[in-house]
Design an enzyme around this catalytic site. Structure first.
Site, PDB file in Angstrom:
ATOM      1  N   LYS A  13      37.115  42.714  46.560  1.00 61.10           N
ATOM      2  CA  LYS A  13      37.562  42.793  45.208  1.00 61.10           C
ATOM      3  C   LYS A  13      36.135  42.592  44.310  1.00 61.10           C
ATOM      4  CE  LYS A  13      40.127  38.957  45.566  1.00 61.10           C
ATOM      5  NZ  LYS A  13      39.547  38.786  47.138  1.00 61.10           N
ATOM      6  N   ARG A  88      45.985  32.584  42.016  1.00 56.49           N
ATOM      7  CA  ARG A  88      46.223  32.486  43.402  1.00 56.49           C
ATOM      8  C   ARG A  88      47.722  31.788  43.747  1.00 56.49           C
ATOM      9  NH1 ARG A  88      40.949  32.614  45.742  1.00 56.49           N
ATOM     10  NH2 ARG A  88      39.445  32.563  44.279  1.00 56.49           N
ATOM     11  N   ARG A 127      28.509  39.347  58.726  1.00 55.04           N
ATOM     12  CA  ARG A 127      27.760  38.822  57.683  1.00 55.04           C
ATOM     13  C   ARG A 127      26.915  37.580  58.207  1.00 55.04           C
ATOM     14  NH1 ARG A 127      31.616  37.603  52.655  1.00 55.04           N
ATOM     15  NH2 ARG A 127      32.040  35.578  54.049  1.00 55.04           N
ATOM     16  N   ARG A 156      27.577  31.716  59.211  1.00 55.24           N
ATOM     17  CA  ARG A 156      28.043  30.585  58.770  1.00 55.24           C
ATOM     18  C   ARG A 156      29.595  30.184  59.661  1.00 55.24           C
ATOM     19  NH1 ARG A 156      27.557  32.127  52.902  1.00 55.24           N
ATOM     20  NH2 ARG A 156      25.428  31.044  52.352  1.00 55.24           N
ATOM     21  N   ARG A 167      41.599  31.860  57.880  1.00 54.97           N
ATOM     22  CA  ARG A 167      41.414  31.801  56.414  1.00 54.97           C
ATOM     23  C   ARG A 167      42.566  33.048  56.204  1.00 54.97           C
ATOM     24  NH1 ARG A 167      35.445  33.434  55.870  1.00 54.97           N
ATOM     25  NH2 ARG A 167      35.918  34.048  53.616  1.00 54.97           N
TER      26      ARG A 167
END
Length: 219
Positions: A13, A88, A127, A156, A167
Site C-alpha cells: 500500500k 482501519r 525482510r 525482526r 498479524r
C-alpha cells in the site's frame, strides 16, 4: 480525487500509494506522518495529540480525525489525497466521511490491495534490517553483512513466518467489518465511493498500471 487504501501488511500500500499520488498529482497522507507533523508544528489538534502521547496514551480517533481535517483543508490537498492507514475500523470510516462532508468533499474510491497470504508471509519474512544502523533489506538472509556499515542483518521478531500469520489473522478480524461497510455502501450506489479490488501480486510497475487502469475505467 480522494482515495482510501486498504490491505494487509506487506501488500504494498505504501509504495503504490506514493506512485498513485504522484501520477494523479495529489499528496499521500499517512496517519503517522500527519500526526508527527501536527505535533511538530504545534497545531491545535497536534497539541491535543501531544498531551496523550506524553502520557503514554493512545491518541483517540476524534483527535486523529481532527488532525486529518487540518491536513485535508490545506491548499495542496484541495484536488484530492491518497489516504494510507487512515481507516482501519468502521468508526474511523464514518468519521472520515463526516470530516470530508464538513469540507464539502467526499470519498471517491477505496482501493483494496489483495495478496495471497502465503505470498505475504514470503514477502514479510524475507525482510531483514541491520542490527547497527537499522538499514532495511529485502531478500537478504539474516547473518549477512550490511552494505552500509558492515553490521549484521537480523530478522525482526514480528517478521518471523508465524508472527506474520498472526498479524494476518489480527488484520482480518479488525478490518473485515470496514471492508464489508465500504462494499455495502458501494453496492448501494449514489454518491458512495467505488470499492475497487486490486490484484497486488507481481512487479511493482504492473500493479501501479492495474490501479491506474481501474481508476480510469471506473471514473
Amino acid at each position: 480525487m480522494n482515495i482510501v487504501l486498504l490491505g494487509p501488511p506487506g501488500a504494498g500500500k505504501g509504495t503504490q500509494g506514493e506512485r498513485v499520488a504522484q501520477r494523479l498529482g495529489i499528496p499521500k497522507l499517512a496517519t503517522g506522518d500527519v500526526l508527527r507533523a501536527a505535533v511538530r508544528e504545534g497545531t491545535e489538534q497536534g497539541l491535543k495529540a501531544k498531551g496523550y502521547m506524553e502520557r503514554g496514551d493512545l491518541v483517540p480517533d476524534a483527535v486523529i480525525l481532527g488532525i486529518m481535517k487540518e491536513a485535508l483543508a490545506r491548499p495542496e490537498a484541495a484536488k484530492g489525497v491518497v489516504l494510507d492507514g487512515v481507516v482501519r475500523t468502521v468508526p474511523q470510516a464514518e468519521g472520515l466521511e463526516r470530516v470530508l462532508g464538513d469540507l464539502g468533499r467526499r470519498l471517491d474510491a477505496v482501493l483494496m490491495f489483495d495478496v495471497d497470504e502465503d505470498e505475504l508471509v514470503r514477502r514479510l519474512s524475507s525482510r531483514t534490517v541491520c542490527e547497527a544502523c537499522q538499514t532495511p533489506y529485502t531478500g537478504r538472509e539474516p547473518g549477512a553483512s550490511c552494505e552500509k556499515c558492515g553490521g549484521r542483518l537480523v530478522r525482526r521478531k514480528d517478521d518471523e513466518p508465524e508472527a506474520v500469520r498472526n498479524r494476518m489473522r489480527a488484520y482480518r478480524e479488525q478490518t473485515a467489518p470496514v471492508i464489508d461497510w465500504y462494499q455495502r455502501k458501494a453496492a448501494a450506489g449514489g454518491n458512495a465511493p467505488r470499492f475497487i479490488r486490486i490484484d497486488a501480486e507481481g512487479p511493482i510497475d504492473e500493479v501501479t498500471e492495474r490501479v491506474m487502469r481501474q481508476l480510469k475505467e471506473q471514473a
